[in-house]
Design a protein around this motif. Sequence first.
Motif, PDB file in Angstrom:
ATOM      1  N   GLY A 117       0.809  -1.204   0.000  1.00  0.00           N
ATOM      2  CA  GLY A 117       0.000   0.000   0.000  1.00  0.00           C
ATOM      3  C   GLY A 117       0.848   1.261   0.000  1.00  0.00           C
ATOM      4  O   GLY A 117       0.577   2.215  -0.750  1.00  0.00           O
ATOM      5  N   ILE A 118       1.889   1.270   0.820  1.00  0.00           N
ATOM      6  CA  ILE A 118       2.804   2.419   0.845  1.00  0.00           C
ATOM      7  C   ILE A 118       3.541   2.524  -0.487  1.00  0.00           C
ATOM      8  O   ILE A 118       3.759   3.622  -1.017  1.00  0.00           O
ATOM      9  CB  ILE A 118       3.807   2.299   2.013  1.00  0.00           C
ATOM     10  N   GLY A 119       3.896   1.376  -1.051  1.00  0.00           N
ATOM     11  CA  GLY A 119       4.534   1.375  -2.370  1.00  0.00           C
ATOM     12  C   GLY A 119       3.647   1.997  -3.426  1.00  0.00           C
ATOM     13  O   GLY A 119       4.125   2.721  -4.314  1.00  0.00           O
ATOM     14  N   TYR A 120       2.347   1.737  -3.336  1.00  0.00           N
ATOM     15  CA  TYR A 120       1.400   2.338  -4.280  1.00  0.00           C
ATOM     16  C   TYR A 120       1.397   3.857  -4.134  1.00  0.00           C
ATOM     17  O   TYR A 120       1.413   4.587  -5.138  1.00  0.00           O
ATOM     18  CB  TYR A 120       0.005   1.776  -4.032  1.00  0.00           C
ATOM     19  N   LEU A 121       1.365   4.352  -2.886  1.00  0.00           N
ATOM     20  CA  LEU A 121       1.396   5.804  -2.663  1.00  0.00           C
ATOM     21  C   LEU A 121       2.663   6.419  -3.260  1.00  0.00           C
ATOM     22  O   LEU A 121       2.615   7.475  -3.906  1.00  0.00           O
ATOM     23  CB  LEU A 121       1.329   6.114  -1.163  1.00  0.00           C
ATOM     24  N   ILE A 122       3.780   5.754  -3.064  1.00  0.00           N
ATOM     25  CA  ILE A 122       5.057   6.254  -3.587  1.00  0.00           C
ATOM     26  C   ILE A 122       5.026   6.296  -5.117  1.00  0.00           C
ATOM     27  O   ILE A 122       5.450   7.277  -5.734  1.00  0.00           O
ATOM     28  CB  ILE A 122       6.219   5.387  -3.070  1.00  0.00           C
ATOM     29  N   ILE A 157      -5.206  10.073   1.026  1.00  0.00           N
ATOM     30  CA  ILE A 157      -5.597   9.311   2.219  1.00  0.00           C
ATOM     31  C   ILE A 157      -5.825   7.855   1.843  1.00  0.00           C
ATOM     32  O   ILE A 157      -6.533   7.556   0.881  1.00  0.00           O
ATOM     33  CB  ILE A 157      -6.883   9.888   2.846  1.00  0.00           C
ATOM     34  N   MET A 158      -5.239   6.952   2.645  1.00  0.00           N
ATOM     35  CA  MET A 158      -5.460   5.518   2.461  1.00  0.00           C
ATOM     36  C   MET A 158      -5.976   4.921   3.761  1.00  0.00           C
ATOM     37  O   MET A 158      -5.449   5.195   4.831  1.00  0.00           O
ATOM     38  CB  MET A 158      -4.163   4.812   2.044  1.00  0.00           C
ATOM     39  N   GLY A 159      -7.028   4.108   3.662  1.00  0.00           N
ATOM     40  CA  GLY A 159      -7.594   3.447   4.830  1.00  0.00           C
ATOM     41  C   GLY A 159      -7.193   1.986   4.917  1.00  0.00           C
ATOM     42  O   GLY A 159      -6.302   1.507   4.203  1.00  0.00           O
ATOM     43  N   PHE A 160      -7.895   1.270   5.796  1.00  0.00           N
ATOM     44  CA  PHE A 160      -7.639  -0.160   5.968  1.00  0.00           C
ATOM     45  C   PHE A 160      -8.936  -0.820   6.422  1.00  0.00           C
ATOM     46  O   PHE A 160      -9.532  -0.387   7.405  1.00  0.00           O
ATOM     47  CB  PHE A 160      -6.545  -0.403   7.015  1.00  0.00           C
ATOM     48  N   THR A 208      -8.226   2.011  -0.070  1.00  0.00           N
ATOM     49  CA  THR A 208      -8.096   1.265   1.181  1.00  0.00           C
ATOM     50  C   THR A 208      -7.587  -0.142   0.903  1.00  0.00           C
ATOM     51  O   THR A 208      -7.443  -0.547  -0.256  1.00  0.00           O
ATOM     52  CB  THR A 208      -9.452   1.218   1.917  1.00  0.00           C
ATOM     53  N   ILE A 209      -7.314  -0.876   1.957  1.00  0.00           N
ATOM     54  CA  ILE A 209      -6.885  -2.275   1.854  1.00  0.00           C
ATOM     55  C   ILE A 209      -8.018  -3.154   2.388  1.00  0.00           C
ATOM     56  O   ILE A 209      -8.439  -2.995   3.535  1.00  0.00           O
ATOM     57  CB  ILE A 209      -5.586  -2.518   2.630  1.00  0.00           C
ATOM     58  N   ALA A 210      -8.525  -4.026   1.539  1.00  0.00           N
ATOM     59  CA  ALA A 210      -9.658  -4.873   1.913  1.00  0.00           C
ATOM     60  C   ALA A 210      -9.192  -6.088   2.698  1.00  0.00           C
ATOM     61  O   ALA A 210      -8.291  -6.808   2.271  1.00  0.00           O
ATOM     62  CB  ALA A 210     -10.406  -5.322   0.660  1.00  0.00           C
ATOM     63  N   GLN A 241      -5.965 -20.940   3.152  1.00  0.00           N
ATOM     64  CA  GLN A 241      -5.186 -19.703   3.162  1.00  0.00           C
ATOM     65  C   GLN A 241      -5.469 -18.831   1.945  1.00  0.00           C
ATOM     66  O   GLN A 241      -5.300 -17.614   1.997  1.00  0.00           O
ATOM     67  CB  GLN A 241      -3.688 -20.035   3.240  1.00  0.00           C
ATOM     68  N   GLU A 242      -5.927 -19.442   0.860  1.00  0.00           N
ATOM     69  CA  GLU A 242      -6.218 -18.668  -0.351  1.00  0.00           C
ATOM     70  C   GLU A 242      -7.356 -17.678  -0.134  1.00  0.00           C
ATOM     71  O   GLU A 242      -7.459 -16.673  -0.851  1.00  0.00           O
ATOM     72  CB  GLU A 242      -6.560 -19.617  -1.508  1.00  0.00           C
ATOM     73  N   LYS A 243      -8.213 -17.958   0.832  1.00  0.00           N
ATOM     74  CA  LYS A 243      -9.329 -17.065   1.120  1.00  0.00           C
ATOM     75  C   LYS A 243      -8.926 -15.888   1.999  1.00  0.00           C
ATOM     76  O   LYS A 243      -9.728 -14.984   2.241  1.00  0.00           O
ATOM     77  CB  LYS A 243     -10.456 -17.847   1.817  1.00  0.00           C
ATOM     78  N   LEU A 244      -7.668 -15.876   2.452  1.00  0.00           N
ATOM     79  CA  LEU A 244      -7.239 -14.887   3.440  1.00  0.00           C
ATOM     80  C   LEU A 244      -6.296 -13.835   2.863  1.00  0.00           C
ATOM     81  O   LEU A 244      -5.485 -13.246   3.581  1.00  0.00           O
ATOM     82  CB  LEU A 244      -6.573 -15.596   4.627  1.00  0.00           C
ATOM     83  N   ASN A 245      -6.392 -13.587   1.569  1.00  0.00           N
ATOM     84  CA  ASN A 245      -5.545 -12.571   0.936  1.00  0.00           C
ATOM     85  C   ASN A 245      -6.100 -11.170   1.164  1.00  0.00           C
ATOM     86  O   ASN A 245      -7.314 -10.954   1.158  1.00  0.00           O
ATOM     87  CB  ASN A 245      -5.442 -12.831  -0.573  1.00  0.00           C
ATOM     88  N   LEU A 246      -5.208 -10.206   1.357  1.00  0.00           N
ATOM     89  CA  LEU A 246      -5.561  -8.799   1.467  1.00  0.00           C
ATOM     90  C   LEU A 246      -5.433  -8.149   0.091  1.00  0.00           C
ATOM     91  O   LEU A 246      -4.540  -8.496  -0.677  1.00  0.00           O
ATOM     92  CB  LEU A 246      -4.639  -8.097   2.465  1.00  0.00           C
ATOM     93  N   THR A 247      -6.310  -7.181  -0.204  1.00  0.00           N
ATOM     94  CA  THR A 247      -6.353  -6.597  -1.545  1.00  0.00           C
ATOM     95  C   THR A 247      -6.369  -5.073  -1.477  1.00  0.00           C
ATOM     96  O   THR A 247      -7.149  -4.490  -0.716  1.00  0.00           O
ATOM     97  CB  THR A 247      -7.625  -7.061  -2.295  1.00  0.00           C
ATOM     98  N   LEU A 248      -5.524  -4.433  -2.273  1.00  0.00           N
ATOM     99  CA  LEU A 248      -5.534  -2.978  -2.367  1.00  0.00           C
ATOM    100  C   LEU A 248      -6.701  -2.544  -3.253  1.00  0.00           C
ATOM    101  O   LEU A 248      -6.823  -2.978  -4.395  1.00  0.00           O
ATOM    102  CB  LEU A 248      -4.212  -2.472  -2.955  1.00  0.00           C
ATOM    103  N   ILE A 249      -7.557  -1.681  -2.713  1.00  0.00           N
ATOM    104  CA  ILE A 249      -8.702  -1.149  -3.463  1.00  0.00           C
ATOM    105  C   ILE A 249      -8.389   0.301  -3.845  1.00  0.00           C
ATOM    106  O   ILE A 249      -8.304   1.179  -2.993  1.00  0.00           O
ATOM    107  CB  ILE A 249     -10.001  -1.187  -2.595  1.00  0.00           C
ATOM    108  N   LYS A 250      -8.202   0.530  -5.131  1.00  0.00           N
ATOM    109  CA  LYS A 250      -7.788   1.851  -5.612  1.00  0.00           C
ATOM    110  C   LYS A 250      -8.998   2.715  -5.937  1.00  0.00           C
ATOM    111  O   LYS A 250      -9.820   2.363  -6.789  1.00  0.00           O
ATOM    112  CB  LYS A 250      -6.909   1.690  -6.855  1.00  0.00           C
TER     113      LYS A 250
END
Length: 332
Positions: free
Chosen positions: A166-171, A272-275, A290-292, A319-328
């Motif tokens: 997420g921080i990489g996306y902001l950069i 602004i980025m949320g979580f 935000t990050i879903a 574990q495949e159901k437990l991935n976090l996703t960046l929502i742009k």
Amino acid sequence: MATIKDVAKLADLSVSTVSRYLNNHPYISDEKRERIQSAMDELHYVPSSIATQLRSKKGTMIGVLVSRITNPFFSYLVDAIEKQAKKDNYNVLIMQTYDDPNAEIKMLDMLKQQVISGVIMCSIEIDIKLLESYQEFGPIVLCNENMPHSILPQVVTNQEQAVYQGIGYLINQGYHKIAYCTGGTLTSKGHGKYRTRGFEQALLDNKLPFKKHWIFQDTHTIADGRQVAKELLALSKTERPDAIFTNSDEVATGIMEYCLNHKVAIPNELAIMGFDNQPFTSVLAVPLTTIAQPIAALGEESTRLLIAKLEGTAYLINQEKLNLTLIKRESA
């Protein structure tokens, strides 16, 4: 009014032994039964009807511990846990701790006293070794609480990696002065430590500044977000960050509201980025990046794992159901 603890003390027995007696457990000696009944008679102790009802359902009663149910993340998480529990014919007892270690002990003592058969811990304040010691009374599953050195079973996501990305996306979007809000205190054992690691590593790898007056601790609510924004806008324009990562969508919403009310353009003046990706974030005045979190999957997998342990069966976490996703969206 006498309590079960008073009875146990007078009978010189453990609370769990008295609890088993009250629940008509067969494996209690006649001598102990006489001591307990004698103590009850002397103290005029009458068992709580509510506690008795709970004990009668002990085999199908699961405890769920959260910090505060008013946090939408925990509301949706508890909803997912209860739906899955009901599918498997289990009941759910919910306790809020408000980050109070003593409240956690109360829930765990219910496990010890056989009021509940197992516990899903969605928030942890007590020492992990103390928590592990309660396993002898029933299974305990950690949900969204990553304790890599603990023997307790855990259902978790990779929050460190998600925040780093997420921080990489902001950069990559051109923001290089990034502020940070955490629900913890930046300690190695505190809340949000893995998110903080991701944030710090992203700054380090990209040689960006880490400024104390851009770091906000113990932030949880919309009101906290408003206060963060107020402090940021009090800085001179040359000292302000150009983006902020927040530990929750609630904090992000408070920041956004305050900034818009003070004519600060988002994202041009402050990204602004949320979580969490709460449902309301897509309909804010400026839809929130935000990050879903896979909240439903966290609840379902934790419940399935606990019930498997209660029933003595094997369960492999998906574990495949437990991935976090960046929502742009438009806020960053």
